[in-house]
Design an enzyme around this catalytic site. Structure first.
Site, PDB file in Angstrom:
ATOM      1  N   GLY A  58      -2.032 -77.122  43.846  1.00  0.00           N
ATOM      2  CA  GLY A  58      -0.690 -77.395  43.339  1.00  0.00           C
ATOM      3  C   GLY A  58       0.032 -78.434  44.181  1.00  0.00           C
ATOM      4  O   GLY A  58      -0.285 -78.636  45.353  1.00  0.00           O
ATOM      5  N   HIS A  61       3.029 -79.105  48.373  1.00  0.00           N
ATOM      6  CA  HIS A  61       2.494 -78.815  49.717  1.00  0.00           C
ATOM      7  C   HIS A  61       2.350 -80.085  50.543  1.00  0.00           C
ATOM      8  O   HIS A  61       1.643 -80.101  51.541  1.00  0.00           O
ATOM      9  CB  HIS A  61       1.112 -78.143  49.608  1.00  0.00           C
ATOM     10  CG  HIS A  61       1.111 -76.916  48.771  1.00  0.00           C
ATOM     11  ND1 HIS A  61       1.970 -75.867  49.002  1.00  0.00           N
ATOM     12  CD2 HIS A  61       0.367 -76.565  47.694  1.00  0.00           C
ATOM     13  CE1 HIS A  61       1.748 -74.918  48.104  1.00  0.00           C
ATOM     14  NE2 HIS A  61       0.787 -75.316  47.288  1.00  0.00           N
ATOM     15  N   ASP A 116      -7.155 -71.728  41.406  1.00  0.00           N
ATOM     16  CA  ASP A 116      -7.946 -72.801  42.016  1.00  0.00           C
ATOM     17  C   ASP A 116      -9.437 -72.485  41.914  1.00  0.00           C
ATOM     18  O   ASP A 116     -10.257 -73.344  41.582  1.00  0.00           O
ATOM     19  CB  ASP A 116      -7.553 -72.986  43.494  1.00  0.00           C
ATOM     20  CG  ASP A 116      -6.189 -73.655  43.647  1.00  0.00           C
ATOM     21  OD1 ASP A 116      -5.501 -73.832  42.624  1.00  0.00           O
ATOM     22  OD2 ASP A 116      -5.804 -73.987  44.785  1.00  0.00           O
ATOM     23  N   HIS A 223       3.510 -70.598  48.405  1.00  0.00           N
ATOM     24  CA  HIS A 223       3.974 -70.792  47.029  1.00  0.00           C
ATOM     25  C   HIS A 223       5.298 -70.101  46.795  1.00  0.00           C
ATOM     26  O   HIS A 223       5.639 -69.758  45.672  1.00  0.00           O
ATOM     27  CB  HIS A 223       2.930 -70.260  46.038  1.00  0.00           C
ATOM     28  CG  HIS A 223       1.636 -70.979  46.143  1.00  0.00           C
ATOM     29  ND1 HIS A 223       0.565 -70.457  46.832  1.00  0.00           N
ATOM     30  CD2 HIS A 223       1.253 -72.202  45.694  1.00  0.00           C
ATOM     31  CE1 HIS A 223      -0.434 -71.329  46.782  1.00  0.00           C
ATOM     32  NE2 HIS A 223      -0.040 -72.393  46.105  1.00  0.00           N
ATOM     33  N   GLY A 404      42.768 -84.710  72.915  1.00  0.00           N
ATOM     34  CA  GLY A 404      43.817 -84.045  73.694  1.00  0.00           C
ATOM     35  C   GLY A 404      43.467 -83.733  75.137  1.00  0.00           C
ATOM     36  O   GLY A 404      44.108 -82.899  75.761  1.00  0.00           O
ATOM     37  N   CYS A 406      42.842 -86.329  77.654  1.00  0.00           N
ATOM     38  CA  CYS A 406      42.902 -87.523  78.526  1.00  0.00           C
ATOM     39  C   CYS A 406      43.542 -87.179  79.871  1.00  0.00           C
ATOM     40  O   CYS A 406      43.079 -87.615  80.924  1.00  0.00           O
ATOM     41  CB  CYS A 406      43.677 -88.633  77.819  1.00  0.00           C
ATOM     42  SG  CYS A 406      43.791 -90.145  78.795  1.00  0.00           S
ATOM     43  N   GLY A 489      31.317-101.249  76.810  1.00  0.00           N
ATOM     44  CA  GLY A 489      32.123-100.373  75.962  1.00  0.00           C
ATOM     45  C   GLY A 489      32.299-100.924  74.558  1.00  0.00           C
ATOM     46  O   GLY A 489      32.562-100.182  73.618  1.00  0.00           O
ATOM     47  N   THR A 497      42.836 -99.592  73.201  1.00  0.00           N
ATOM     48  CA  THR A 497      42.162 -98.860  74.277  1.00  0.00           C
ATOM     49  C   THR A 497      42.842 -99.226  75.592  1.00  0.00           C
ATOM     50  O   THR A 497      43.798-100.009  75.615  1.00  0.00           O
ATOM     51  CB  THR A 497      40.675 -99.272  74.385  1.00  0.00           C
ATOM     52  OG1 THR A 497      40.625-100.634  74.858  1.00  0.00           O
ATOM     53  CG2 THR A 497      39.960 -99.175  73.046  1.00  0.00           C
ATOM     54  N   PRO A 561      46.701 -93.227  75.246  1.00  0.00           N
ATOM     55  CA  PRO A 561      46.804 -92.565  76.558  1.00  0.00           C
ATOM     56  C   PRO A 561      46.032 -93.294  77.656  1.00  0.00           C
ATOM     57  O   PRO A 561      46.490 -93.367  78.792  1.00  0.00           O
ATOM     58  CB  PRO A 561      46.229 -91.172  76.315  1.00  0.00           C
ATOM     59  CG  PRO A 561      45.441 -91.266  75.052  1.00  0.00           C
ATOM     60  CD  PRO A 561      46.070 -92.344  74.237  1.00  0.00           C
TER      61      PRO A 561
END
Length: 580
Positions: A58, A61, A116, A223, A404, A406, A489, A497, A561
C-alpha cells in the site's frame, strides 16, 4: 468530525501524483506506463544475468518502497492505493518487465499481510506460467503479539533490511535459490516494534482510532490499526526500554532472541510525524539501552523509512548480525532513501572531541593602575548607580515595544560591574578596561543588548592604549565600536534602536580629532546633546530592527529604551568629566 486536512490536490489522485513526484526528482527511477503504479530502475539493462528484486504494498508508507529502488537494492516496486494492496495485474506487469530486461530470476519481497500475500502470490503463479523463475520471501518481523494468530506476525520496517541484504547478494551474482535460502536464515534475526502517540488518517477519511491525550499505543502496525496495549505517556528513555523489553521477552512467541555479546544493526524509524529532534533523542535512548544489556550496536539508521502517513510514533527494528551480514549491509546502493551511513561500529568508538583551551577571561588578569584609573573608576561607579536607578523607567519603556526587560538587563550588567570593581583595580590602559567590561556584559547581561554592548566594547578596545588615550583615540574607538554594532546587528540610524542615540553622538565626537585641548569638553557636551535628541527622535520612528520591529507601529508611542539607556550612559560619563 471533519477529515484531517492534507496538503494534496485530491484523495483520488494523491498516490499517482506522489509517485510522479518521486520519479521526477530522482534520475535513477522511472514509472511504468498504463496506470500500473509500478516504479522501476531507469537502468534496467544492468539487471541482465542477475536476480531482480520486486517489493511493494500500500501507499502511505513513503519512502517505502519506491525510495529503496536502485543498484544494490530493489529493481522495482508496485504501489497500491493508500494502505491497500496493489492489484495482481500490476505486480505481474512489473515481474514481466524485469524478466524481459534479462533478469535471471525475480525475487518478491512481501510483507506479511493477507492482501499482499494473495495478490503477490497470484502474480507469482501467473508469472511462472509465463516461464519466469520467480520466488517469494515473506517478511514477518513484528514482535507485538505474544501469541500471534493464524495470520502470523505482520511485516514492518524490517522489510527494508531484507531489501538491502538481498539486493547486495543479487548485485554479487547469487542465484535466486541461494538468495532465498540466505534471506530466510537472516529473517530469524530481525524484529520490529512500534509505538505511537497518535492515530493517522487516510486522505479524505477520519482518524484510524481514537487516542486520548497523554496515552500511547504500543505494538501497532503501519496501517493505522491500534496496538496491543495502551499505556500512559512516559519519557523517551522509558518508552524505549519498554519496547526493547517487549521485543526480547523470551515468554513471547514473537520475540527476537537477543543476548549479551550479540552485534546488531538498529533502525529507528519515524512513523511519520515525530520531529527530527525527538528522533535523535529516541536514537540515543535506543543505543544506550541496548549497550546497557551488553549488546554491541554496529550500525544505526535513524529517520523516515517506512511510515504510516502522519502518525506521531516510532518503530525500532533490531537485526542480529555477523561480519558477513554487516558486509552486505554496508555494500553501496544508489537507492535515494537509503542513508549514507558510516561503516564504523557505533559501540566502542570514542565520540567526544576535546574542547579547545579558551584564554582566561580578561577580567581575571591582574592589572596595574595608571593616571586615568581614578576618573575611569568614578565614571563607571556613577554609570552603574544611574542605570540601577533607571531600571524601572527602562522596563516601562520596553513594555511599550518589547518584552519589558531592558531595565533588568542593564541592571544585571551594572551589578556585575559593581561586583568586579569591589575586588579589582581599574587598569591604567583604557583598552584593557574595555575588554574587561566586554567580558562582563557578554557573560552577565544576556539578551541581544549584552551581545551588542560586548561587540561595541571589544571593537573599541584596540583603539585606546595606555600611551594613546587622548580625545582623538577615544573618538576612533567609539566609531569602531559603532561600526561593529551596525555590521553584526544589521541596524542603522533611523531603525529605532540604540544606534539612533549612539551614531549622532559618535559623529560629533569625531571632531575631537581636530579640537584644541580647551575645546574638547564642548565637543563632548554637544555629543551628549545629540545622543539625547537621537533618543527622543525614536518616539516618531517605526522600528525596522530588534524586537520592536515585530510590533504594530501605532502601538509604539514612547522612545526606544536602548537609545534612552545609551544617552543616559553618555550624560553620566560627561558629568563625571565635567567635575574633573
Amino acid at each position: 468530525m471533519e477529515p484531517k486536512q492534507k496538503l494534496i490536490n485530491s484523495a483520488e489522485v494523491c498516490v499517482d501524483e506522489a509517485l510522479c513526484g518521486l520519479v521526477r526528482a530522482n534520475g535513477g527511477l522511472s514509472l511504468m506506463e498504463g496506470g500500473h503504479r509500478v516504479l522501476l530502475r531507469s537502468d534496467l539493462n544492468l539487471l541482465r544475468g542477475k536476480v531482480a528484486l520486486l517489493s511493494g504494498g500500500g501507499s502511505g508508507h513513503e519512502p517505502a518502497h519506491g525510495g529503496f529502488i536502485g543498484v544494490g537494492m530493489l529493481s522495482a516496486a508496485v504501489a497500491g492505493g493508500v494502505f491497500a494492496s496493489p492489484p495482481p495485474a500490476s505486480i505481474l506487469a512489473a515481474i514481466l518487465c524485469l524478466h524481459n530486461a534479462g533478469a535471471q530470476g525475480v525475487l518478491l519481497i512481501v510483507k506479511n499481510y493477507t492482501g499482499d500475500r494473495l495478490n503477490f502470490g497470484l502474480a507469482a503463479e501467473q508469472a511462472r506460467n509465463h516461464g519466469v523463475d520467480v520466488d517469494m520471501v515473506i517478511v514477518a518481523d513484528d514482535c507485538a503479539f505474544n501469541q500471534p494468530s493464524k495470520a502470523g506476525r505482520r511485516g514492518l520496517c524490517g522489510t527494508i533490511f531484507v531489501d538491502k541484504l538481498a539486493g547486495a547478494l543479487a548485485e554479487e551474482g547469487w542465484s535466486l535459490s541461494q538468495i532465498v535460502a540466505k534471506v530466510t536464515e537472516l529473517l530469524k534475526g530481525i524484529g520490529t516494534l512500534g509505538v505511537s502517540l497518535s492515530p493517522c488518517s487516510v486522505p479524505g477519511s477520519l482518524p484510524s482510532f481514537d487516542l486520548p491525550p497523554g496515552d500511547m499505543e504500543i505494538g501497532l502496525g503501519i496501517h493505522g490499526e491500534p496496538g496491543i496495549k495502551r499505556s500512559k505517556m512516559a519519557s523517551a528513555d522509558e518508552v524505549v526500554k519498554t519496547m526493547i523489553d517487549h521485543m526480547t521477552n523470551n515468554d513471547s512467541q514473537s520475540h527476537l532472541p537477543l543476548k549479551s555479546g550479540n552485534s546488531v544493526v538498529v533502525c529507528v524509524n519515524n512513523l511519520g510525524a515525530l520531529s527530527c529532534l525527538e528522533m535523535a533523542v529516541v536514537t540515543r535512548a535506543t543505543i544506550v539501552c541496548l549497550e546497557s544489556r551488553g549488546v554491541v550496536v554496529a550500525r544505526v539508521m535513524s529517520g523516515s523509512f517506512m511510515t504510516a502517513l502522519e502518525m506521531v510514533g516510532v518503530s525500532l527494528t533490531v537485526m542480529t548480525v555477523d561480519q558477513e551480514t554487516l558486509r552486505l549491509f554496508d555494500a553501496k546502493t544508489s537507492a535515494p532513501a537509503w542513508p549514507n551511513l558510516s561503516s564504523v561500529c557505533v559501540s566502542g568508538r570514542s565520540f567526544i572531541t576535546e574542547a579547545p583551551e579558551m584564554s582566561p577571561h580578561p577580567q581575571d588578569h591582574t592589572h596595574k593602575e595608571g593616571p586615568v584609573s581614578p576618573v575611569m573608576r568614578k565614571a563607571l561607579v556613577t554609570v552603574c548607580s544611574t542605570l540601577l536607578e533607571k531600571q524601572e523607567e527602562l522596563n516601562a519603556l520596553d513594555r511599550a515595544s518589547g518584552d519589558g526587560d531592558c531595565g533588568n538587563t542593564h541592571a544585571q550588567a551594572a551589578k556585575a560591574i559593581q561586583e568586579w570593581l569591589q575586588d579589582h583595580v581599574v587598569p591604567g590602559c583604557p583598552g584593557r578596561l574595555l575588554s574587561v567590561l566586554a567580558g562582563l556584559v557578554q557573560e552577565k547581561m544576556g539578551g541581544s543588548s549584552g551581545a551588542l554592548y560586548s561587540l561595541f566594547l571589544t571593537a573599541a578596545a584596540g583603539h585606546v592604549t595606555e600611551g594613546q588615550s587622548n580625545g582623538a583615540a577615544w573618538a576612533t574607538a567609539m566609531h569602531a565600536g559603532t561600526q561593529a554594532m551596525k555590521k553584526y546587528g544589521g541596524a542603522d540610524v533611523g531603525d529605532r534602536t540604540m544606534l539612533d542615540a549612539l551614531c549622532p553622538a559618535v559623529d560629533e565626537l569625531m571632531k575631537l580629532k581636530t579640537a584644541s585641548p580647551g575645546g574638547q569638553l564642548a565637543v563632548l557636551q554637544n555629543a551628549v546633546k545629540k545622543a539625547s535628541l537621537g533618543a527622543e527622535s525614536t518616539l516618531h520612528l517605526t522600528a525596522m530592527a530588534g524586537r520592536a520591529s515585530y510590533i504594530a507601529a501605532e502601538r509604539v508611542s514612547l522612545p526606544d529604551p536602548g537609545a534612552v539607556a545609551v544617552a543616559t550612559i553618555m550624560r553620566t560619563v560627561m558629568e563625571t568629566l565635567e567635575e574633573k
